[in-house]
Design a protein around this motif. Structure first.
Motif, PDB file in Angstrom:
ATOM      1  N   UNK A 275       3.995   8.373  16.194  1.00  0.00           N
ATOM      2  CA  UNK A 275       4.725   8.178  14.952  1.00  0.00           C
ATOM      3  C   UNK A 275       3.856   7.390  13.997  1.00  0.00           C
ATOM      4  N   UNK A 276       4.006   7.719  12.737  1.00  0.00           N
ATOM      5  CA  UNK A 276       3.280   7.035  11.689  1.00  0.00           C
ATOM      6  C   UNK A 276       4.300   6.555  10.685  1.00  0.00           C
ATOM      7  N   UNK A 277       4.178   5.331  10.259  1.00  0.00           N
ATOM      8  CA  UNK A 277       5.126   4.725   9.341  1.00  0.00           C
ATOM      9  C   UNK A 277       4.490   4.624   7.961  1.00  0.00           C
ATOM     10  N   UNK A 278       5.242   5.038   6.971  1.00  0.00           N
ATOM     11  CA  UNK A 278       4.803   4.862   5.591  1.00  0.00           C
ATOM     12  C   UNK A 278       5.890   4.076   4.883  1.00  0.00           C
ATOM     13  N   UNK A 279       5.512   2.982   4.249  1.00  0.00           N
ATOM     14  CA  UNK A 279       6.435   2.189   3.449  1.00  0.00           C
ATOM     15  C   UNK A 279       6.123   2.417   1.985  1.00  0.00           C
ATOM     16  N   UNK A 280       7.149   2.479   1.187  1.00  0.00           N
ATOM     17  CA  UNK A 280       6.951   2.498  -0.266  1.00  0.00           C
ATOM     18  C   UNK A 280       7.920   1.524  -0.872  1.00  0.00           C
ATOM     19  N   UNK A 281       7.474   0.769  -1.816  1.00  0.00           N
ATOM     20  CA  UNK A 281       8.299  -0.179  -2.545  1.00  0.00           C
ATOM     21  C   UNK A 281       8.152   0.125  -4.026  1.00  0.00           C
ATOM     22  N   UNK A 282       8.910   1.092  -4.546  1.00  0.00           N
ATOM     23  CA  UNK A 282       8.755   1.464  -5.950  1.00  0.00           C
ATOM     24  C   UNK A 282       9.344   0.454  -6.918  1.00  0.00           C
ATOM     25  N   UNK A 283       9.987  -0.583  -6.408  1.00  0.00           N
ATOM     26  CA  UNK A 283      10.609  -1.593  -7.260  1.00  0.00           C
ATOM     27  C   UNK A 283       9.549  -2.292  -8.110  1.00  0.00           C
ATOM     28  N   UNK A 284       9.824  -2.438  -9.384  1.00  0.00           N
ATOM     29  CA  UNK A 284       8.880  -3.079 -10.298  1.00  0.00           C
ATOM     30  C   UNK A 284       8.638  -4.545  -9.958  1.00  0.00           C
ATOM     31  N   UNK A 285       9.592  -5.194  -9.275  1.00  0.00           N
ATOM     32  CA  UNK A 285       9.451  -6.614  -8.962  1.00  0.00           C
ATOM     33  C   UNK A 285       8.432  -6.873  -7.858  1.00  0.00           C
ATOM     34  N   UNK A 286       8.121  -5.875  -7.068  1.00  0.00           N
ATOM     35  CA  UNK A 286       7.214  -6.050  -5.945  1.00  0.00           C
ATOM     36  C   UNK A 286       5.804  -5.635  -6.325  1.00  0.00           C
ATOM     37  N   UNK A 287       4.820  -6.518  -6.076  1.00  0.00           N
ATOM     38  CA  UNK A 287       3.450  -6.117  -6.379  1.00  0.00           C
ATOM     39  C   UNK A 287       2.899  -5.114  -5.369  1.00  0.00           C
ATOM     40  N   UNK A 288       3.557  -4.991  -4.206  1.00  0.00           N
ATOM     41  CA  UNK A 288       3.074  -4.034  -3.211  1.00  0.00           C
ATOM     42  C   UNK A 288       3.575  -2.648  -3.583  1.00  0.00           C
ATOM     43  N   UNK A 289       2.634  -1.732  -3.762  1.00  0.00           N
ATOM     44  CA  UNK A 289       2.981  -0.369  -4.152  1.00  0.00           C
ATOM     45  C   UNK A 289       3.213   0.531  -2.950  1.00  0.00           C
ATOM     46  N   UNK A 290       2.606   0.213  -1.819  1.00  0.00           N
ATOM     47  CA  UNK A 290       2.800   1.030  -0.638  1.00  0.00           C
ATOM     48  C   UNK A 290       2.043   0.491   0.548  1.00  0.00           C
ATOM     49  N   UNK A 291       2.369   1.038   1.710  1.00  0.00           N
ATOM     50  CA  UNK A 291       1.703   0.637   2.951  1.00  0.00           C
ATOM     51  C   UNK A 291       1.847   1.747   3.968  1.00  0.00           C
ATOM     52  N   UNK A 292       0.942   1.777   4.906  1.00  0.00           N
ATOM     53  CA  UNK A 292       1.040   2.731   6.005  1.00  0.00           C
ATOM     54  C   UNK A 292       0.528   2.065   7.273  1.00  0.00           C
ATOM     55  N   UNK A 293       1.117   2.451   8.377  1.00  0.00           N
ATOM     56  CA  UNK A 293       0.704   1.979   9.684  1.00  0.00           C
ATOM     57  C   UNK A 293       0.162   3.180  10.442  1.00  0.00           C
ATOM     58  N   UNK A 294      -1.028   3.030  11.004  1.00  0.00           N
ATOM     59  CA  UNK A 294      -1.733   4.141  11.639  1.00  0.00           C
ATOM     60  C   UNK A 294      -2.191   3.762  13.045  1.00  0.00           C
ATOM     61  N   UNK A 295      -2.254   4.744  13.904  1.00  0.00           N
ATOM     62  CA  UNK A 295      -2.827   4.534  15.230  1.00  0.00           C
ATOM     63  C   UNK A 295      -4.346   4.560  15.111  1.00  0.00           C
ATOM     64  N   UNK A 296      -5.041   3.837  15.964  1.00  0.00           N
ATOM     65  CA  UNK A 296      -6.507   3.783  15.889  1.00  0.00           C
ATOM     66  C   UNK A 296      -7.168   5.019  16.500  1.00  0.00           C
ATOM     67  N   UNK A 297      -6.967   6.152  15.836  1.00  0.00           N
ATOM     68  CA  UNK A 297      -7.551   7.417  16.273  1.00  0.00           C
ATOM     69  C   UNK A 297      -8.310   8.036  15.105  1.00  0.00           C
TER      70      UNK A 297
END
Length: 145
Positions: free
Chosen positions: A2-24
């Motif tokens: 499984x791969x997780x992708x986060x998105x925070x489109x809220x203008x208040x958050x400086x983080x635009x996105x994130x992803x968690x990946x397996x080391x492959x």
């Protein structure tokens, strides 16, 4: 897997996105594709191709040099900081192991951070807030002021 992708489109958050990946190895092109897909709505003025290339290099390094006694993942996050874009790659490796190399022309490896150093406004490595190491780069003037 499984791969997780986060998105925070809220203008208040400086983080635009994130992803968690397996080391492959498959995670390297996946990181490029997902970054391109999830940064597109923010319409950055900086080169998305350059960012994707630097992400490839940093994810490759994280896979090669991340170490843990347990099963582990690496994390890629991207942030808007006023007019700049900052991308972070986290892994469970040791921060002191990150170094800029000057490989000989005959060396097959060792150019990843050199490439990041030449394309990014700046880059940094140090302890990750998740434990382990973070290597980040900044692209200046990604958005108008």
């Amino acid at each position: 897997m499984t791969y997780l992708i986060d998105r925070y489109p809220c203008e208040d958050s400086p983080r635009l996105g994130a992803m968690t990946l397996h080391p492959t190895p498959e995670s390297v092109p996946r990181a490029r594709r997902w970054f391109r897909k999830f940064i597109a709505p923010y319409n950055p003025a900086c080169s998305v191709d350059d960012c994707a290339l630097m992400i490839s290099e940093l994810v490759t390094n994280a896979i090669l040099y991340g170490r843990s006694e347990e099963e582990w993942v690496l994390r890629v996050e991207w942030f808007r900081e006023v007019t700049s874009l900052r991308v972070e790659v986290h892994n469970p490796g040791f921060p002191a192991a990150v170094r800029l190399r000057r490989p000989d022309a005959s060396d097959a490896h060792g150019r990843g951070l050199l490439l990041v150093d030449s394309l990014a406004e700046s880059w940094h490595s140090g302890p990750s807030r998740f434990g382990g190491t973070v290597v980040s780069f900044v692209m200046a003037d990604a958005w108008p002021s």
